[in-house]
Design a protein around this motif. Structure first.
Motif, PDB file in Angstrom:
ATOM      1  N   ASP A  20       0.908  -1.406   0.113  1.00 47.01           N
ATOM      2  CA  ASP A  20      -0.020  -0.099   0.034  1.00 47.01           C
ATOM      3  C   ASP A  20       0.707   1.191   0.059  1.00 47.01           C
ATOM      4  OD1 ASP A  20      -2.470  -1.738   0.036  1.00 47.01           O
ATOM      5  OD2 ASP A  20      -2.442  -1.489   2.309  1.00 47.01           O
ATOM      6  N   ALA A  21       2.101   1.129   0.480  1.00 50.15           N
ATOM      7  CA  ALA A  21       2.991   2.370   0.512  1.00 50.15           C
ATOM      8  C   ALA A  21       4.445   1.952   0.030  1.00 50.15           C
ATOM      9  CB  ALA A  21       3.026   2.802   1.903  1.00 50.15           C
ATOM     10  N   MET A  22       5.303   2.850  -0.185  1.00 51.27           N
ATOM     11  CA  MET A  22       6.604   2.631  -0.422  1.00 51.27           C
ATOM     12  C   MET A  22       7.293   3.851  -0.198  1.00 51.27           C
ATOM     13  SD  MET A  22       8.756   2.227  -4.014  1.00 51.27           S
ATOM     14  CE  MET A  22       7.606   0.544  -4.859  1.00 51.27           C
ATOM     15  N   PHE A  23       8.620   3.703   0.891  1.00 50.23           N
ATOM     16  CA  PHE A  23       9.452   4.838   0.830  1.00 50.23           C
ATOM     17  C   PHE A  23      10.740   4.586   0.289  1.00 50.23           C
ATOM     18  CE2 PHE A  23       6.625   4.946   4.760  1.00 50.23           C
ATOM     19  CZ  PHE A  23       6.597   6.450   4.998  1.00 50.23           C
ATOM     20  N   ILE A  24      11.189   5.793  -0.312  1.00 53.45           N
ATOM     21  CA  ILE A  24      12.539   5.698  -0.685  1.00 53.45           C
ATOM     22  C   ILE A  24      13.362   6.745  -0.229  1.00 53.45           C
ATOM     23  CG2 ILE A  24      13.820   5.858  -3.044  1.00 53.45           C
ATOM     24  CD1 ILE A  24      11.202   5.227  -4.258  1.00 53.45           C
ATOM     25  N   ALA A  25      14.446   6.423   0.326  1.00 55.10           N
ATOM     26  CA  ALA A  25      15.354   7.441   0.968  1.00 55.10           C
ATOM     27  C   ALA A  25      16.823   6.909   0.632  1.00 55.10           C
ATOM     28  CB  ALA A  25      15.277   7.242   2.450  1.00 55.10           C
ATOM     29  N   SER A  26      17.476   8.039   0.833  1.00 53.66           N
ATOM     30  CA  SER A  26      19.080   7.527   0.722  1.00 53.66           C
ATOM     31  C   SER A  26      19.977   7.651   2.109  1.00 53.66           C
ATOM     32  CB  SER A  26      19.665   8.603  -0.064  1.00 53.66           C
ATOM     33  OG  SER A  26      19.062   8.559  -1.425  1.00 53.66           O
ATOM     34  N   GLY A  27      21.003   7.173   1.985  1.00 52.64           N
ATOM     35  CA  GLY A  27      22.277   7.212   3.223  1.00 52.64           C
ATOM     36  C   GLY A  27      23.331   7.578   2.565  1.00 52.64           C
ATOM     37  N   THR A  28      24.299   8.240   3.154  1.00 50.33           N
ATOM     38  CA  THR A  28      25.295   8.788   2.989  1.00 50.33           C
ATOM     39  C   THR A  28      26.575   7.937   2.385  1.00 50.33           C
ATOM     40  OG1 THR A  28      26.365   9.340   5.029  1.00 50.33           O
ATOM     41  CG2 THR A  28      25.025  11.126   4.109  1.00 50.33           C
ATOM     42  N   SER A  29      26.206   6.562   3.004  1.00 54.42           N
ATOM     43  CA  SER A  29      27.366   5.781   2.894  1.00 54.42           C
ATOM     44  C   SER A  29      26.762   4.134   2.904  1.00 54.42           C
ATOM     45  CB  SER A  29      28.438   5.942   3.895  1.00 54.42           C
ATOM     46  OG  SER A  29      28.163   5.579   5.158  1.00 54.42           O
ATOM     47  N   GLN A  30      27.649   3.268   2.585  1.00 58.79           N
ATOM     48  CA  GLN A  30      26.983   1.920   2.981  1.00 58.79           C
ATOM     49  C   GLN A  30      26.805   1.724   4.545  1.00 58.79           C
ATOM     50  OE1 GLN A  30      30.347   0.021   1.050  1.00 58.79           O
ATOM     51  NE2 GLN A  30      29.105  -0.867  -0.551  1.00 58.79           N
ATOM     52  N   ARG A  31      27.356   2.229   5.406  1.00 59.84           N
ATOM     53  CA  ARG A  31      27.442   2.036   6.835  1.00 59.84           C
ATOM     54  C   ARG A  31      26.284   2.793   7.101  1.00 59.84           C
ATOM     55  NH1 ARG A  31      32.246   2.780  10.461  1.00 59.84           N
ATOM     56  NH2 ARG A  31      32.427   0.763   9.805  1.00 59.84           N
ATOM     57  N   HIS A  32      25.889   3.965   6.638  1.00 61.57           N
ATOM     58  CA  HIS A  32      24.675   4.593   6.973  1.00 61.57           C
ATOM     59  C   HIS A  32      23.428   3.871   6.380  1.00 61.57           C
ATOM     60  CE1 HIS A  32      22.303   8.786   6.568  1.00 61.57           C
ATOM     61  NE2 HIS A  32      22.158   8.074   7.877  1.00 61.57           N
ATOM     62  N   VAL A  33      23.573   3.323   5.388  1.00 65.26           N
ATOM     63  CA  VAL A  33      22.489   2.629   4.656  1.00 65.26           C
ATOM     64  C   VAL A  33      21.973   1.516   5.478  1.00 65.26           C
ATOM     65  CG1 VAL A  33      21.586   1.025   2.666  1.00 65.26           C
ATOM     66  CG2 VAL A  33      22.676   3.370   2.281  1.00 65.26           C
ATOM     67  N   GLY A  34      22.929   0.856   6.130  1.00 63.67           N
ATOM     68  CA  GLY A  34      22.713  -0.267   6.763  1.00 63.67           C
ATOM     69  C   GLY A  34      22.449  -0.228   7.888  1.00 63.67           C
ATOM     70  N   SER A  35      22.859   1.205   8.713  1.00 61.38           N
ATOM     71  CA  SER A  35      22.103   1.467  10.085  1.00 61.38           C
ATOM     72  C   SER A  35      20.914   2.056   9.875  1.00 61.38           C
ATOM     73  CB  SER A  35      23.132   2.623  10.482  1.00 61.38           C
ATOM     74  OG  SER A  35      24.377   2.237  10.726  1.00 61.38           O
ATOM     75  N   ILE A  36      20.327   2.717   8.879  1.00 60.34           N
ATOM     76  CA  ILE A  36      19.201   3.171   8.638  1.00 60.34           C
ATOM     77  C   ILE A  36      18.059   1.821   8.758  1.00 60.34           C
ATOM     78  CG2 ILE A  36      17.402   4.203   7.120  1.00 60.34           C
ATOM     79  CD1 ILE A  36      19.847   6.138   6.269  1.00 60.34           C
ATOM     80  N   ALA A  37      18.446   0.983   7.728  1.00 61.99           N
ATOM     81  CA  ALA A  37      17.785  -0.168   7.525  1.00 61.99           C
ATOM     82  C   ALA A  37      17.665  -1.087   8.874  1.00 61.99           C
ATOM     83  CB  ALA A  37      18.376  -1.073   6.426  1.00 61.99           C
ATOM     84  N   ASP A  38      18.908  -1.244   9.396  1.00 64.63           N
ATOM     85  CA  ASP A  38      18.632  -2.001  10.854  1.00 64.63           C
ATOM     86  C   ASP A  38      17.766  -1.322  11.770  1.00 64.63           C
ATOM     87  OD1 ASP A  38      20.535  -3.970  10.503  1.00 64.63           O
ATOM     88  OD2 ASP A  38      22.243  -2.817  11.113  1.00 64.63           O
ATOM     89  N   ARG A  39      17.686  -0.137  11.731  1.00 64.96           N
ATOM     90  CA  ARG A  39      16.911   0.713  12.750  1.00 64.96           C
ATOM     91  C   ARG A  39      15.274   0.540  12.642  1.00 64.96           C
ATOM     92  NH1 ARG A  39      16.658   5.567  15.744  1.00 64.96           N
ATOM     93  NH2 ARG A  39      18.826   5.215  16.406  1.00 64.96           N
ATOM     94  N   ILE A  40      15.055   0.537  11.398  1.00 68.04           N
ATOM     95  CA  ILE A  40      13.790   0.188  10.722  1.00 68.04           C
ATOM     96  C   ILE A  40      13.216  -1.350  11.004  1.00 68.04           C
ATOM     97  CG2 ILE A  40      12.152   0.192   8.790  1.00 68.04           C
ATOM     98  CD1 ILE A  40      14.035   2.325   7.491  1.00 68.04           C
ATOM     99  N   VAL A  41      14.270  -2.026  10.849  1.00 69.71           N
ATOM    100  CA  VAL A  41      13.629  -3.539  10.960  1.00 69.71           C
ATOM    101  C   VAL A  41      13.420  -3.867  12.518  1.00 69.71           C
ATOM    102  CG1 VAL A  41      14.537  -5.945  10.754  1.00 69.71           C
ATOM    103  CG2 VAL A  41      14.755  -4.453   9.048  1.00 69.71           C
ATOM    104  N   GLU A  42      14.444  -3.328  13.139  1.00 71.54           N
ATOM    105  CA  GLU A  42      14.429  -3.577  14.778  1.00 71.54           C
ATOM    106  C   GLU A  42      13.164  -2.925  15.295  1.00 71.54           C
ATOM    107  OE1 GLU A  42      18.022  -2.258  16.565  1.00 71.54           O
ATOM    108  OE2 GLU A  42      19.243  -3.675  15.218  1.00 71.54           O
TER     109      GLU A  42
END
Length: 110
Positions: free
Chosen positions: A30-52
């Protein structure tokens, strides 16, 4: 669920957050979010936070793809999909154009 994802993206300082309403456009979510991180580490940290956070809030099983390289992480939470990209990967795939409001109307075959 959308509010949780948006709050996580904002708290983690994700860049260029876009929310796309998919209701009536596809059966995948029903919904999609698209966002960017500044680096691979930032992308991984953002994803981890959302999942947790989604798991802590009781949204059950969340599927994740792309955590090994963190160039593009896809989080499938059932009714919501979150894409977190490194900026150059995001511009290459350009999902906003594919799923955004400005996309041409689909025509029914007669």
């Amino acid at each position: 669920m959308r509010a949780i994802a948006r709050a996580c993206l904002e708290d983690m300082k994700a860049l260029e957050i876009v929310e796309i309403d998919l209701a009536g456009k596809t059966a995948i979510a029903d919904a999609m979010f698209i966002a960017s991180g500044t680096s691979q580490r930032h992308v991984g940290s953002i994803a981890d936070r959302i999942v947790e956070t989604l798991k802590e809030k009781g949204f059950g099983r969340v599927r994740v793809e792309g955590m090994t390289s963190c160039d593009w992480v896809l989080i499938d939470a059932g009714d919501m999909i979150v894409h977190v990209f490194r900026p150059e990967v995001r511009s290459f795939y350009n999902l906003e154009k594919m799923w955004g409001e400005d996309r041409p109307s689909e025509r029914l075959a007669v």
